[in-house]
Write a protein that holds these residues in place. Structure first.
Motif, PDB file in Angstrom:
ATOM      1  N   ASP A 115      34.900  44.202   9.566  1.00 25.64           N
ATOM      2  CA  ASP A 115      36.049  45.249   9.594  1.00 25.64           C
ATOM      3  C   ASP A 115      36.440  45.336   8.367  1.00 25.64           C
ATOM      4  OD1 ASP A 115      37.307  47.979  10.012  1.00 25.64           O
ATOM      5  OD2 ASP A 115      38.736  46.657  11.945  1.00 25.64           O
ATOM      6  N   ILE A 116      37.323  45.335   7.385  1.00 27.72           N
ATOM      7  CA  ILE A 116      38.186  45.311   6.279  1.00 27.72           C
ATOM      8  C   ILE A 116      38.260  43.587   5.236  1.00 27.72           C
ATOM      9  CG2 ILE A 116      40.272  44.504   8.054  1.00 27.72           C
ATOM     10  CD1 ILE A 116      41.393  46.978   5.679  1.00 27.72           C
ATOM     11  N   THR A 117      38.342  44.692   4.370  1.00 31.41           N
ATOM     12  CA  THR A 117      37.407  43.531   3.595  1.00 31.41           C
ATOM     13  C   THR A 117      38.739  42.492   2.818  1.00 31.41           C
ATOM     14  OG1 THR A 117      38.158  44.738   1.109  1.00 31.41           O
ATOM     15  CG2 THR A 117      35.847  44.209   1.941  1.00 31.41           C
ATOM     16  N   THR A 118      40.372  42.968   3.089  1.00 29.78           N
ATOM     17  CA  THR A 118      41.497  42.103   2.494  1.00 29.78           C
ATOM     18  C   THR A 118      41.338  41.212   4.147  1.00 29.78           C
ATOM     19  OG1 THR A 118      42.326  43.999   4.453  1.00 29.78           O
ATOM     20  CG2 THR A 118      42.537  44.179   1.477  1.00 29.78           C
ATOM     21  N   ARG A 163      38.384  51.351   6.441  1.00 21.55           N
ATOM     22  CA  ARG A 163      37.955  50.752   7.315  1.00 21.55           C
ATOM     23  C   ARG A 163      36.615  51.465   7.994  1.00 21.55           C
ATOM     24  NH1 ARG A 163      41.776  47.249   9.581  1.00 21.55           N
ATOM     25  NH2 ARG A 163      43.816  47.945   8.256  1.00 21.55           N
ATOM     26  N   LEU A 164      35.982  51.190   8.798  1.00 16.39           N
ATOM     27  CA  LEU A 164      35.396  51.434   9.508  1.00 16.39           C
ATOM     28  C   LEU A 164      36.351  52.469  10.519  1.00 16.39           C
ATOM     29  CD1 LEU A 164      33.115  48.721  11.612  1.00 16.39           C
ATOM     30  CD2 LEU A 164      32.647  49.572   8.994  1.00 16.39           C
ATOM     31  N   GLY A 165      34.775  54.445  10.743  1.00 15.59           N
ATOM     32  CA  GLY A 165      35.353  55.017  11.025  1.00 15.59           C
ATOM     33  C   GLY A 165      35.401  55.965  10.305  1.00 15.59           C
ATOM     34  N   ASN A 166      36.564  56.763  10.530  1.00 18.50           N
ATOM     35  CA  ASN A 166      36.782  58.179   9.415  1.00 18.50           C
ATOM     36  C   ASN A 166      37.116  57.908   7.881  1.00 18.50           C
ATOM     37  OD1 ASN A 166      35.712  59.612  11.203  1.00 18.50           O
ATOM     38  ND2 ASN A 166      37.612  60.266  12.233  1.00 18.50           N
ATOM     39  N   VAL A 167      36.890  57.792   7.312  1.00 19.96           N
ATOM     40  CA  VAL A 167      36.475  57.641   5.612  1.00 19.96           C
ATOM     41  C   VAL A 167      36.372  59.107   4.560  1.00 19.96           C
ATOM     42  CG1 VAL A 167      36.815  55.012   6.107  1.00 19.96           C
ATOM     43  CG2 VAL A 167      34.547  56.872   5.248  1.00 19.96           C
ATOM     44  N   SER A 168      37.111  58.383   3.494  1.00 21.51           N
ATOM     45  CA  SER A 168      36.756  59.807   2.233  1.00 21.51           C
ATOM     46  C   SER A 168      37.164  59.545   0.760  1.00 21.51           C
ATOM     47  CB  SER A 168      37.536  60.326   2.179  1.00 21.51           C
ATOM     48  OG  SER A 168      39.104  60.206   2.279  1.00 21.51           O
ATOM     49  N   TYR A 169      36.008  59.628   0.099  1.00 22.92           N
ATOM     50  CA  TYR A 169      36.679  59.444  -1.156  1.00 22.92           C
ATOM     51  C   TYR A 169      36.304  60.023  -2.304  1.00 22.92           C
ATOM     52  CZ  TYR A 169      31.293  59.448  -1.657  1.00 22.92           C
ATOM     53  OH  TYR A 169      29.486  59.915  -1.855  1.00 22.92           O
ATOM     54  N   GLY A 192      33.575  61.694   5.729  1.00 24.77           N
ATOM     55  CA  GLY A 192      32.806  61.034   6.658  1.00 24.77           C
ATOM     56  C   GLY A 192      32.760  59.715   7.230  1.00 24.77           C
ATOM     57  N   LYS A 193      31.908  59.554   7.998  1.00 23.39           N
ATOM     58  CA  LYS A 193      31.939  57.967   8.991  1.00 23.39           C
ATOM     59  C   LYS A 193      31.742  56.679   8.310  1.00 23.39           C
ATOM     60  CE  LYS A 193      32.214  57.472  13.266  1.00 23.39           C
ATOM     61  NZ  LYS A 193      31.622  57.583  14.926  1.00 23.39           N
ATOM     62  N   LEU A 194      32.344  55.757   8.232  1.00 22.65           N
ATOM     63  CA  LEU A 194      31.852  54.388   7.368  1.00 22.65           C
ATOM     64  C   LEU A 194      31.596  53.985   9.074  1.00 22.65           C
ATOM     65  CD1 LEU A 194      31.099  53.066   5.338  1.00 22.65           C
ATOM     66  CD2 LEU A 194      32.942  51.953   5.496  1.00 22.65           C
ATOM     67  N   GLY A 195      30.576  53.409   9.195  1.00 18.97           N
ATOM     68  CA  GLY A 195      29.664  53.106  10.536  1.00 18.97           C
ATOM     69  C   GLY A 195      29.246  51.043  10.112  1.00 18.97           C
ATOM     70  N   ASP A 222      26.658  51.676   5.374  1.00 17.12           N
ATOM     71  CA  ASP A 222      26.735  52.528   6.256  1.00 17.12           C
ATOM     72  C   ASP A 222      27.712  53.782   5.822  1.00 17.12           C
ATOM     73  OD1 ASP A 222      23.981  50.990   6.025  1.00 17.12           O
ATOM     74  OD2 ASP A 222      23.848  51.339   8.019  1.00 17.12           O
ATOM     75  N   PHE A 223      26.825  54.806   5.438  1.00 20.37           N
ATOM     76  CA  PHE A 223      28.465  55.905   5.386  1.00 20.37           C
ATOM     77  C   PHE A 223      28.067  57.647   5.551  1.00 20.37           C
ATOM     78  CE2 PHE A 223      29.924  59.444   3.423  1.00 20.37           C
ATOM     79  CZ  PHE A 223      31.032  59.730   3.580  1.00 20.37           C
ATOM     80  N   GLN A 224      27.736  58.235   6.775  1.00 22.70           N
ATOM     81  CA  GLN A 224      27.472  59.399   6.990  1.00 22.70           C
ATOM     82  C   GLN A 224      27.863  60.149   5.953  1.00 22.70           C
ATOM     83  OE1 GLN A 224      26.744  60.151  11.146  1.00 22.70           O
ATOM     84  NE2 GLN A 224      25.698  61.532  11.093  1.00 22.70           N
ATOM     85  N   GLU A 225      27.930  60.585   5.625  1.00 18.36           N
ATOM     86  CA  GLU A 225      28.463  62.556   4.805  1.00 18.36           C
ATOM     87  C   GLU A 225      28.486  63.428   5.930  1.00 18.36           C
ATOM     88  OE1 GLU A 225      29.038  65.294   1.127  1.00 18.36           O
ATOM     89  OE2 GLU A 225      27.725  63.167   0.891  1.00 18.36           O
ATOM     90  N   GLU A 226      30.009  64.283   5.764  1.00 18.87           N
ATOM     91  CA  GLU A 226      30.020  65.071   6.481  1.00 18.87           C
ATOM     92  C   GLU A 226      28.587  66.681   6.699  1.00 18.87           C
ATOM     93  OE1 GLU A 226      33.314  67.163   6.436  1.00 18.87           O
ATOM     94  OE2 GLU A 226      34.308  65.523   7.718  1.00 18.87           O
TER      95      GLU A 226
END
Length: 761
Positions: free
Chosen positions: A156-159, A119-125, A134-137, A77-81
């Motif tokens: 939270d993280i795939t690693t 990770r969850l939180g502020n991210v970019s691609y 945006g924000k990964l929820g 679930d990603f919320q772009e700015e």
């Protein structure tokens, strides 16, 4: 997640899955119907349009068929700015709903990288339009089998190693196809690396180099769909056995028609089928089987023939000798010399100076030289006519003085008849005159030119290489002048010569090349491949710790980068091993640690998966075969499907194979002639096991006499140990190899390794 929310989320996920499968089924019907209509005989479209559309819908049908049992494996679930939150379901291929909205996104889509990296939180691609903030929820993974939702969980993280455990505990026959859902950040970076920049990947055993390479091709084919077709890719793999081992993976990833060749097959594509190639493993087998010293003259010669120094000598020779393209004769009209062979050679050398060596083939330069000679003849027609008349006068003057007038008259007519056609020939122009000359030119094969070079090697090197190496090269290649058999190390120079002469059709088709097990390739091979490919779009993957062909291979990626790519390649690391348990990886590290001062390599970091302890046991020669048989049967009963019994040498493997057959064990012997991987129980020599993985490995004899404390034996033992995924049993019959001695390490866990003597377990 509380109970009420879990019930609500489960209902939503089951409904979404059903909706997705219904869409896929409907689209499969549409694709099948469309394909049928295209070929029903009443279609008014042009044949090439029909073929093009049929290909599109057939691929779509294949993709949907592959996806229907498990349409997706994750959701983010990603919320772009500045925009609303949006759920993205990630699968093997894209699925659009009736509104043309994405029901499932392809794992290769830019936004999907957030699942692998973020990770969850502020991210970019990175997207084609630029960086998206945006924000990964939410990051959710699913277990879906045959269209049924078995479970889902939020991470939270795939690693997280816990997330990987179900995948890592799978059988070896499933893992090669199941990596999409478990790609790690370090792997994802390589898969999505820039196409135009060469990348070199140093990956420890079990780090997923091969699977990453295959997924990189799938990613590039998707991302650069308009620029690259699957047939524009070329995989160069160590042997046919390995190619069979990976054969089903690319189609499963939705990529067909990728060329997959061994280096020998690639050489035959360039050189033609007339060349006979000595078995690539014969030299190594001789070293391993007979225990030859690593500094033996045969190996030093192979190392020299694989070097850029050897290439430089060959380059110099090719430029100086004109490659035999010019016939060893004068350019004549009749018996009249227009240009001597010496003048022709001087002219060709001058002509060559206007071309950059790397940009044109010798064949092209010769053809343009012939055009130049043709113009010379056209522009000097009067001078050539004068030569003919002069020849006529000279023969008349030299006639016998005692001839009668009638005889002199007949003799003059004979002379005019002899030289008269030359005037007519000259009138037809320079091209006609050059036809017979050019037919005699450029007839030498790459092998003939190479043999001439080797014959003059001492002169060519000006004494800069040792006499014994020169003799070794010449004796091997020139002993039988008619022989077309060459060593593996001769292939790079032969391909290089052929490409310099004629160029290559492959250069026009292969736009990206993937080289697996690249530590076994020499700098000369890399340079030749780059020259033939005519660009630097390469993905090179290897592990110098597994460089068992070190006498012709690579020990330093930085040197390869500097010498071949002028420092422009990106060197990436895969440091974590996902194949083996902690105990197996630690034992492999114990071995390779003994030679770390000689090779620039980091020890592999295992994921947190303990599994069964590694066992190291001493047995007598008499009881060893029964012990291996009993242990193999135990492993089969515990559902270990693919088991490798690894010997050091092929003769040992053959001998053990026959004994195990007598013990009623169903086994396959894998020799260097094997082209197909059948699974089950395999008896295999150490040097042929590289690149493969098995549920369980049994080392038949790791005695000190078998594996001495030297670089080659350490690499062979390391390779053998790290083939194991779940269990490793090491047997020895005399004194245990010093390479197995434990290194000093922190947080040592004795439960990972059990050492016993006799049959006690």
């Amino acid at each position: 997640m509380n109970r009420d929310k879990l019930i609500k989320e489960t209902a939503h996920e089951k409904n979404y899955l059903k909706e997705t499968i219904d869409i896929i089924k409907q689209q499969m019907k549409v694709s099948e119907s469309t394909i049928k209509k295209l070929y029903d005989g009443t279609n008014s479209k042009e044949p090439y349009v029909v073929e093009h559309l049929a290909k599109i819908y057939t691929k779509k049908l294949k993709d949907l068929t592959r996806s229907i049992d498990s349409p997706y494996f994750a959701r983010i679930d990603f919320q772009e700015e500045g925009k609303e939150d949006k759920a993205f379901y990630i699968g093997k291929c894209s699925v659009f709903n009736d509104n043309k909205d994405l029901q499932v996104i392809d794992w290769r889509a830019p936004v999907a990288s957030l699942y692998y990296d973020g990770r969850l939180g502020n991210v970019s691609y990175k997207a084609p339009s630029g960086e998206v903030q945006g924000k990964l929820g939410l990051k959710r993974i699913y277990e879906i089998e045959k269209g049924e939702l078995k479970s889902f969980s939020d991470v939270d993280i795939t690693t997280n190693d816990e997330l990987l455990k179900p995948y890592l505990s799978a059988s070896s026959d499933k893992r090669l196809k199941n990596i999409i859902s478990t790609i790690q950040a370090e792997q994802n970076r390589i898969i999505r690396a820039d196409l135009k920049k060469p990348i070199i990947v140093q990956g420890v055993a079990g780090s997923g180099k091969t699977t990453v390479a295959l997924h990189r091709i799938a990613y590039l084919a998707y991302t650069y769909e308009k620029e690259l077709k699957p047939e524009d890719f070329l995989i160069i793999a160590p042997n046919k056995f390995f190619l069979d081992y990976i054969s089903g993976s690319l189609p499963d990833l939705g990529v067909d028609d990728v060329s997959q060749l061994t280096f020998e097959d690639f050489a035959k594509e360039i050189l033609g089928k007339g060349i006979k190639i000595e078995n690539a493993n014969s030299k190594l087998a001789d070293i391993v089987n007979n225990g030859k010293n690593i500094d033996d003259i045969v190996q030093r010669t192979s190392k020299f023939k694989s070097s850029l120094k050897y290439k430089e000598l060959l380059d110099s020779y090719l430029e100086e000798t004109n490659l035999g393209f010019l016939p060893e004769e004068d350019l004549r009209i009749g018996d009249i010399v227009i240009l001597s062979k010496e003048k022709l050679k001087e002219g060709f050398k001058e002509h060559n100076k206007q071309f950059h060596r790397e940009e044109t083939t010798i064949d092209y330069r010769f053809k343009t030289y012939l055009m130049k000679l043709g113009n010379f003849i056209e522009n000097n027609q009067g001078m050539i006519e004068g030569l003919i008349r002069g020849k006529i006068r000279l023969e008349i003057e030299n006639m016998d003085k005692n001839l009668s007038d009638e005889q002199r008259k007949r003799k003059k007519l004979e002379i005019y008849d002899k030289y008269g056609p030359l005037f007519k020939k000259l009138e037809k122009g320079g091209k006609k005159l050059l036809a017979s000359y050019s037919k005699k030119a450029g007839k030498k094969s790459a092998l003939e030119i190479y043999k001439e070079f080797v014959g003059q090697l001492e002169k060519q090197s000006n004494g800069t290489i040792s006499q014994e190496i020169v003799i070794q090269i010449q004796q091997k290649l020139l002993a039988n002048p008619r022989s077309k058999e060459v060593e593996y190390e001769d292939l790079a120079p032969l391909m290089y010569i052929q490409h310099k002469i004629k160029g290559s059709k492959i250069a026009k088709s292969a736009k990206h090349i993937v080289i697996d097990e690249a530590q076994d390739y020499s700098e000369f091979q890399f340079a030749t491949l780059k020259d033939i490919l005519q660009n630097e779009s390469m993905t090179i993957l290897g592990d110098v710790a597994q460089g068992i062909y070190s006498y012709r291979g690579t020990n330093d990626w930085n040197k390869v980068n500097d010498d071949i790519f002028d420092g422009k390649a990106e060197i990436l690391q895969l440091g974590k091993s996902y194949r083996t348990t902690m105990g197996i990886m630690e034992k492999g590290n114990d071995v390779i640690d003994k030679i770390r001062d000689r090779i620039n390599v980091k020890l592999g970091e295992p994921v947190i998966r303990k599994g069964e302890p590694v066992t190291i046991e001493k047995h007598s020669d008499k009881e060893l075969v029964d012990t291996i048989t009993n242990r193999t049967n135990e492993l089969l009963e515990s559902n270990k499907k693919n088991i490798a019994i690894i010997t050091k040498t092929l003769p040992e493997a053959t001998k053990l194979y026959k004994k195990l057959q007598k013990n009623k064990l169903t086994v396959n012997l894998i020799s260097d002639k094997a082209t197909e991987y059948k699974g089950g129980i395999s008896v295999i020599p150490s040097y042929l096991s590289k690149g493969l993985e098995f549920d369980s490995v049994i080392l038949s004899d790791a005695s000190k006499e078998e594996y001495g404390n030297n670089e080659l034996d350490a690499k062979l033992l390391y390779v053998a140990i790290t083939r194991a995924m779940h269990t490793l049993d090491i047997y020895y019959t005399r004194e245990r190899s010093e390479l197995l001695r434990e290194r000093k390490r922190e947080n040592r866990d004795n439960k990972n390794i059990i050492e016993l003597e006799g049959e006690e377990r």
